[in-house]
Structures are given as structure tokens and as C-alpha cells.
Design an enzyme around this catalytic site. Structure first.
Site, PDB file in Angstrom:
ATOM      1  N   ASN A 158       0.797  -1.231   0.000  1.00  9.24           N
ATOM      2  CA  ASN A 158       0.000   0.000   0.000  1.00  9.24           C
ATOM      3  C   ASN A 158       0.831   1.284   0.000  1.00  9.24           C
ATOM      4  O   ASN A 158       0.357   2.314  -0.487  1.00  9.24           O
ATOM      5  CB  ASN A 158      -1.016   0.001   1.145  1.00  9.24           C
TER       6      ASN A 158
ATOM      7  N   GLU B  96       8.522   0.998  16.246  1.00 12.68           N
ATOM      8  CA  GLU B  96       9.669   1.451  15.453  1.00 12.68           C
ATOM      9  C   GLU B  96       9.595   2.970  15.372  1.00 12.68           C
ATOM     10  O   GLU B  96       8.573   3.571  15.689  1.00 12.68           O
ATOM     11  CB  GLU B  96       9.669   0.786  14.075  1.00 12.68           C
TER      12      GLU B  96
HETATM   13  P1  NAD Z   1      -0.259  -9.113   3.384  1.00  9.25           P
HETATM   14  O1  NAD Z   1      -0.160  -9.549   4.800  1.00  9.25           O
HETATM   15  O2  NAD Z   1      -1.181  -9.822   2.490  1.00  9.25           O
HETATM   16  O3  NAD Z   1       1.173  -9.183   2.675  1.00  9.25           O
HETATM   17  C1  NAD Z   1       2.288  -8.509   3.202  1.00  9.25           C
HETATM   18  C2  NAD Z   1       3.550  -9.232   2.772  1.00  9.25           C
HETATM   19  O4  NAD Z   1       3.615 -10.503   3.408  1.00  9.25           O
HETATM   20  C3  NAD Z   1       3.642  -9.505   1.275  1.00  9.25           C
HETATM   21  O5  NAD Z   1       4.959  -9.266   0.855  1.00  9.25           O
HETATM   22  C4  NAD Z   1       3.270 -10.978   1.170  1.00  9.25           C
HETATM   23  O6  NAD Z   1       3.795 -11.609   0.038  1.00  9.25           O
HETATM   24  C5  NAD Z   1       3.894 -11.513   2.447  1.00  9.25           C
HETATM   25  N1  NAD Z   1       3.321 -12.758   2.951  1.00  9.25           N
HETATM   26  C6  NAD Z   1       2.050 -13.195   2.844  1.00  9.25           C
HETATM   27  N2  NAD Z   1       1.902 -14.387   3.476  1.00  9.25           N
HETATM   28  C7  NAD Z   1       3.109 -14.704   3.986  1.00  9.25           C
HETATM   29  C8  NAD Z   1       3.603 -15.803   4.742  1.00  9.25           C
HETATM   30  N3  NAD Z   1       2.813 -16.807   5.119  1.00  9.25           N
HETATM   31  N4  NAD Z   1       4.909 -15.816   5.100  1.00  9.25           N
HETATM   32  C9  NAD Z   1       5.717 -14.790   4.762  1.00  9.25           C
HETATM   33  N5  NAD Z   1       5.314 -13.723   4.026  1.00  9.25           N
HETATM   34  C10 NAD Z   1       4.019 -13.666   3.666  1.00  9.25           C
HETATM   35  O7  NAD Z   1      -0.589  -7.549   3.462  1.00  9.25           O
HETATM   36  P2  NAD Z   1      -0.901  -6.573   2.229  1.00  9.25           P
HETATM   37  O8  NAD Z   1      -2.242  -6.950   1.700  1.00  9.25           O
HETATM   38  O9  NAD Z   1       0.275  -6.519   1.344  1.00  9.25           O
HETATM   39  O10 NAD Z   1      -1.001  -5.148   2.965  1.00  9.25           O
HETATM   40  C11 NAD Z   1      -2.164  -4.618   3.496  1.00  9.25           C
HETATM   41  C12 NAD Z   1      -2.198  -4.831   5.005  1.00  9.25           C
HETATM   42  O11 NAD Z   1      -1.068  -4.219   5.611  1.00  9.25           O
HETATM   43  C13 NAD Z   1      -3.392  -4.191   5.696  1.00  9.25           C
HETATM   44  O12 NAD Z   1      -3.899  -5.078   6.663  1.00  9.25           O
HETATM   45  C14 NAD Z   1      -2.809  -2.961   6.370  1.00  9.25           C
HETATM   46  O13 NAD Z   1      -3.525  -2.481   7.492  1.00  9.25           O
HETATM   47  C15 NAD Z   1      -1.465  -3.460   6.747  1.00  9.25           C
HETATM   48  N6  NAD Z   1      -0.536  -2.359   6.954  1.00  9.25           N
HETATM   49  C16 NAD Z   1      -0.124  -2.051   8.230  1.00  9.25           C
HETATM   50  C17 NAD Z   1       0.730  -0.971   8.442  1.00  9.25           C
HETATM   51  C18 NAD Z   1       1.193  -0.603   9.820  1.00  9.25           C
HETATM   52  O14 NAD Z   1       2.121   0.181   9.914  1.00  9.25           O
HETATM   53  N7  NAD Z   1       0.606  -1.132  10.871  1.00  9.25           N
HETATM   54  C19 NAD Z   1       1.167  -0.216   7.354  1.00  9.25           C
HETATM   55  C20 NAD Z   1       0.718  -0.553   6.072  1.00  9.25           C
HETATM   56  C21 NAD Z   1      -0.125  -1.633   5.883  1.00  9.25           C
END
Ligand code: NAD
Length: 485
Positions: A154, A466
Site C-alpha cells: 500500500n 519502530e
Molecule cells: P499481506 O499480509 O497480504 O502481505 C504482506 C507481505 O507478506 C507480502 O509481501 C506478502 O507476500 C507476504 N506474505 C504473505 N503471506 C506470507 C507468509 N505466510 N509468510 C511470509 N510472508 C508472507 O498484506 P498486504 O495486503 O500486502 O497489505 C495490506 C495490510 O497491511 C493491511 O492489513 C494494512 O492495514 C497493513 N498495513 C499495516 C501498516 C502498519 O504500519 N501497521 C502499514 C501498512 C499496511
């Protein structure tokens, strides 16, 4: 079509087993890049290269020189700002007005941690001993080692550098796994690292998916010493399980279902402007975004009408149109998820104040992941639309009557990432901020960030903090040295 490769030991390399996948444009769902998928063996090579870098000259580099190198990285990123913006826009479809500040934050992340790492003092104690001669205790910081960095789509560059910046500032080496949806800026950063003279192996990039793919290979690799992750809560849980093997530390920044609380005495114009940004910017794909808006009853009708008018002025369109304020969602898959909540809202009896569907787009844009900015009222607090993270350009607005009531309702969520409170009553602002269960509470603002502050989530929104010195807590280990005099 763009050819995006992994970056291992200072070189761009294809996947060793020849696997690759298409990256599609969110604007029209057409393939724009072919991305090498890193195999388990590639991930192992990247981790081995990172470990070798740690044992080589990188380890010996004095902190001032390391910080100087990161300032060079920041300088090179600034010089190539337009390239980063183009890459981010191509991967995400976000308007340029959104991509510009996000990419500028990439360089700022390196600058901030280059400063922080030079200025943080360490602890020192004079300790009495029975023989009266005493001892000196002091602590030194050491890098944790090879850090696995798993990133979402995102805000790809901003969120990746938020972790890579402090990790390198502290003397670690990293293996980055960008989201499969947004591989471009991590590859560009690799070019920047080489141009700035960062030693090979310090920054590595492996592309691919999560489960049974690169993400899993990286987070289960026994030679990865610590894992930092931003993404969905369920993914964070899987990563935490992987990190349990070997008792490796994790920093998890995860989802949110953030509340805004607008009291009747608020500056309406400011509260509307802040809520517009928090609900709709980056097409609602911001972890800190607001999906629940509580408005004190005397202001409720006026607030909803004003928010509706403002939302209906938002221009939905491609980044090539400078007037665009809302781009597409990241993918057709994510569009299906967001639209499922649009349907659930109607089924649950919501009043659709505005939006609720897919805008008509001309030409091949009709194949893109577009949705309308959407506002609802009338749902109970416990409906799926009001409790689950949607991650789209939408919010539900509720009326409330009392301060204690709204605090309880705002806190009635598994998440705890952020909140915004809008009021002119200073004492109330402090009271409410203290009671809200979230990692950050903004008063009369939203997304105002000072990179020295602690950033992270409570409850299901994260583990650890962080930012500023708090990043150093994660990316270093303190070693106590005790000297008997
Ligand atoms: P996601 O969890 O689907 O994917 C994030 C990353 O994790 C990707 O690179 C994906 O390939 C990897 N991944 C997925 N499954 C995995 C596994 N089993 N093992 C290792 N890696 C794995 O998240 P997304 O859809 O890319 O991002 C959106 C989400 O991120 C939303 O829930 C949002 O709230 C959150 N987010 C949080 C923050 C924060 O600072 N708290 C900031 C931005 C986004």
C-alpha cells in the site's frame, strides 16, 4: 515489458529455477512487468550474501561512515525522485499527488536514521563492590545480524525504507521481500545502493509470494536473525509462528479499524478535511486510515452532509490526469474484497450516503480495479462492515451522545493502530487520547508524523514500536560490559 529481477550480493539475477510471474497494472489489469520469483535456493543465496557482508567490511565501518553512506543513499534517492514516483505510480496506480510525498519519505527515512544512530547515548553505571574498588558497567549496541524485511503493497517504498533505513543504520544486512504487487521500487533502491557504494550483500531483494513461496522461505530461513513485517494481521501471525523456531525477534506492523471521534465543538472544516484524507487518500489503502467515524449528535447531520459533498467532489481517475485524487485499488482481487463489503453493507441495511459501486471508466480503464468513494450510516457497531478492516475508500459514520460512551465504542475492536480526536476542548482531548487503545492518537490532525516518535499498534495491530530510538531497540542488541576495577 519490464523485466524485474532479484537483487542478490550486489547483482540483479533471475530466479534460479526460471520461475517468474506477471505484475498487472491496477489501471486496466494488463501485465506491465515480468518478475523473477526467488526460489528457496535464491533466498538462501541472499541470506548467505547478507551474512558474508556482515562478516566483511560492513561490520568494521565506523558508525559515522555508515551514516554518511546512508546520507548518500538518501541523496541518490532524491536525485532519482522522479524515477521512484514513476515506478510507484505504475505499480499502484496511485495519483502523483499521493506518490510524491510517499517517495520523498523514502529518502527522509534514511536521513532520519543516519542522524538517530549517531546521537543515541548508551547506559553507564558505576557499581560498588565488596572490596571497595568498584566496577564500571557500560552497554554497547551490536547489530542483530541478518534482518528479513517483509513488505506490503500500500505504500511500498515508504514502508520498506522505514525498516531498511534503521536496519542498515544499525549495521545489519537485509533481505527484503517486497509485495508481489509492488516489486519496482525495491529494485530501483537496489540501483541506488550500488550507485551510493553500499557494499554488496548489505541490501538484497527477493521477489515472490507469501505462503509456499519467497515470503515463507525467507521467514523460515534459520540464518535470518530477526524479522520485521508490515501487512495483514493474519500474515503477521503466520510470521510470528515461523519466527518462534529459533526464538527470533519480530516487529509486526499490522492492520487497523481506526476510529475518528468528532465532538460537536470541533472545527468542522478541519475535521472534514482530516476525515476526507484519512478515509479516502490512497484509495483508502492506508493502515492508519479511518473506517469508523463517530460524530457527536448535534453535529451529526451537518457532518454527514458536508462529508458527502466533499467526497462527491473527489475525482476518480488515472495518474495521467493531474486532477485525479482517487486511483484504483491495488488489484482486481482486492477490488472483489472491497466490493464484497459494499454488498454486505447494503444487505445489513446501511444507508448508502454516497458511492457504493464501481465508477464508469472509459476505454481500457474499464478493466481496472476501480471503486467509488463510499460513506454509510445506519449500521450497528458490531456489523462486519464496522468491525473488519476493509482497506478501501470508505467509512461508516455513527452518532454518539457522551464522551464515556464514544470511548467505549471506539475501543470495542480487536485492532489498536490509530485514532483521531476532533475537539476544541483541550482537557477533553487529553482525556480521550489517554483512554483510546491505540498506538497513536492524533488530536485535531491526521497522519502528522515525526519520525523520531514511537510507531506501532496495540492489540491485533502489532507488536513492538519502530521510529527514532525505538527502531534501534529492535535492530540492535545491547551488550553489557562489566569491568572490575
Ligand atoms: P499481506 O499480509 O497480504 O502481505 C504482506 C507481505 O507478506 C507480502 O509481501 C506478502 O507476500 C507476504 N506474505 C504473505 N503471506 C506470507 C507468509 N505466510 N509468510 C511470509 N510472508 C508472507 O498484506 P498486504 O495486503 O500486502 O497489505 C495490506 C495490510 O497491511 C493491511 O492489513 C494494512 O492495514 C497493513 N498495513 C499495516 C501498516 C502498519 O504500519 N501497521 C502499514 C501498512 C499496511
Amino acid at each position: 515489458m519490464l523485466d524485474i529481477r532479484n537483487f542478490i550480493d550486489g547483482q540483479f539475477v533471475p530466479g534460479s529455477d526460471g520461475k517468474a510471474f506477471d505484475k498487472r497494472s491496477p489501471l486496466n489489469d494488463k501485465a506491465i512487468a515480468r518478475v523473477s520469483e526467488a526460489s528457496r535456493a535464491d533466498v538462501d543465496r541472499a541470506v548467505t550474501a547478507a551474512r558474508a557482508a556482515l562478516e566483511g567490511p560492513w561490520r568494521k565501518l565506523p558508525v559515522g561512515d555508515r551514516a554518511g553512506l546512508l546520507l548518500k543513499v538518501a541523496g541518490e534517492m532524491t536525485r532519482r525522485h522522479a524515477d521512484f514516483v514513476d515506478a510507484e505510480v505504475a505499480d499502484t496506480g496511485m495519483p502523483r499527488v499521493v506518490a510524491n510525498p510517499m517517495c520523498a519519505r523514502g529518502a527522509a527515512n534514511f536521513k532520519t536514521f543516519a542522524e538517530v544512530v549517531k546521537t543515541v547515548p548508551t547506559e553507564f553505571f558505576e557499581t560498588p563492590t565488596p572490596d571497595g574498588r568498584g566496577a564500571l558497567n557500560y552497554a554497547i549496541r551490536r547489530p542483530v545480524g541478518v534482518v528479513g524485511v517483509v513488505c506490503p503493497w500500500n505504500a511500498p517504498l515508504l514502508l520498506m525504507t522505514w525498516k531498511v533505513g534503521p536496519a542498515l543504520a544499525c549495521g545489519n544486512a537485509v533481505v527484503v521481500k517486497p509485495s508481489e504487487e509492488t516489486p519496482q521500487t525495491a529494485a530501483l533502491l537496489a540501483e541506488v545502493m550500488n550507485a551510493a557504494g553500499v557494499p554488496k550483500g548489505v541490501y538484497n531483494v527477493v521477489n515472490g509470494f507469501g505462503p509456499n513461496s519467497t515470503g515463507e522461505f525467507l521467514t523460515t530461513h534459520p540464518k535470518v536473525d530477526a524479522i520485521t513485517f508490515t501487512g495483514e494481521t493474519r500474515t503477521g501471525e503466520a510470521i510470528m509462528k515461523a519466527a518462534a523456531v529459533g526464538a527470533r525477534p519480530v516487529s509486526l506492523e499490522m492492520g487497523g479499524k481506526n476510529a475518528a471521534i468528532v465532538f460537536a465543538d470541533a472545527d468542522l472544516e478541519a475535521a472534514i478535511e482530516g476525515t476526507m484524507r484519512s478515509a479516502f487518500s490512497n484509495t483508502g489503502q492506508v493502515c492508519l486510515g479511518t473506517e469508523r467515524v463517530y460524530v457527536e449528535r448535534p453535529l451529526f447531520e451537518k457532518f454527514v452532509a458536508t462529508l458527502k459533498a466533499a467526497a462527491e467532489k473527489l475525482r476518480v481517475g488515472p495518474p495521467s490526469d493531474p486532477a485525479s485524487r482517487i486511483g484504483p485499488l491495488i488489484s482486481r482481487e482486492h477490488q472483489r474484497k472491497v466490493l464484497s463489503y459494499y454488498a454486505k453493507a447494503v444487505e445489513a441495511g446501511a444507508t448508502v450516503v454516497t458511492g457504493g459501486g464501481v465508477p464508469e471508466m472509459p476505454g481500457d480503464l474499464a478493466g481496472g480495479a476501480w471503486v467509488q468513494p463510499t460513506i454509510w450510516t445506519g449500521l450497528p457497531d458490531d456489523s462486519a462492515v464496522c468491525t473488519e478492516e476493509i482497506f478501501g475508500p470508505c467509512c461508516h459514520v455513527f452518532p454518539f451522545d457522551a464522551e464515556a460512551e464514544v470511548i467505549e465504542r471506539a475501543n470495542a475492536t480487536d485492532y489498536g493502530l490509530s485514532a483521531a480526536v476532533w475537539t476544541r476542548d483541550l482537557a477533553r482531548a487529553h482525556r480521550v487520547a489517554a483512554e483510546i487503545e491505540a498506538g497513536i492518537v492524533w488530536v485535531n490532525s491526521w497522519f502528522l508524523r515525526d519520525l523520531r516518535t514511537a510507531f506501532g499498534g496495540s492489540k491485533h495491530s502489532g507488536i513492538g514500536r519502530e521510529g527514532g530510538v525505538h527502531s534501534l531497540e529492535f535492530y540492535t542488541e545491547l551488550k553489557n560490559v562489566c569491568v572490575k576495577l
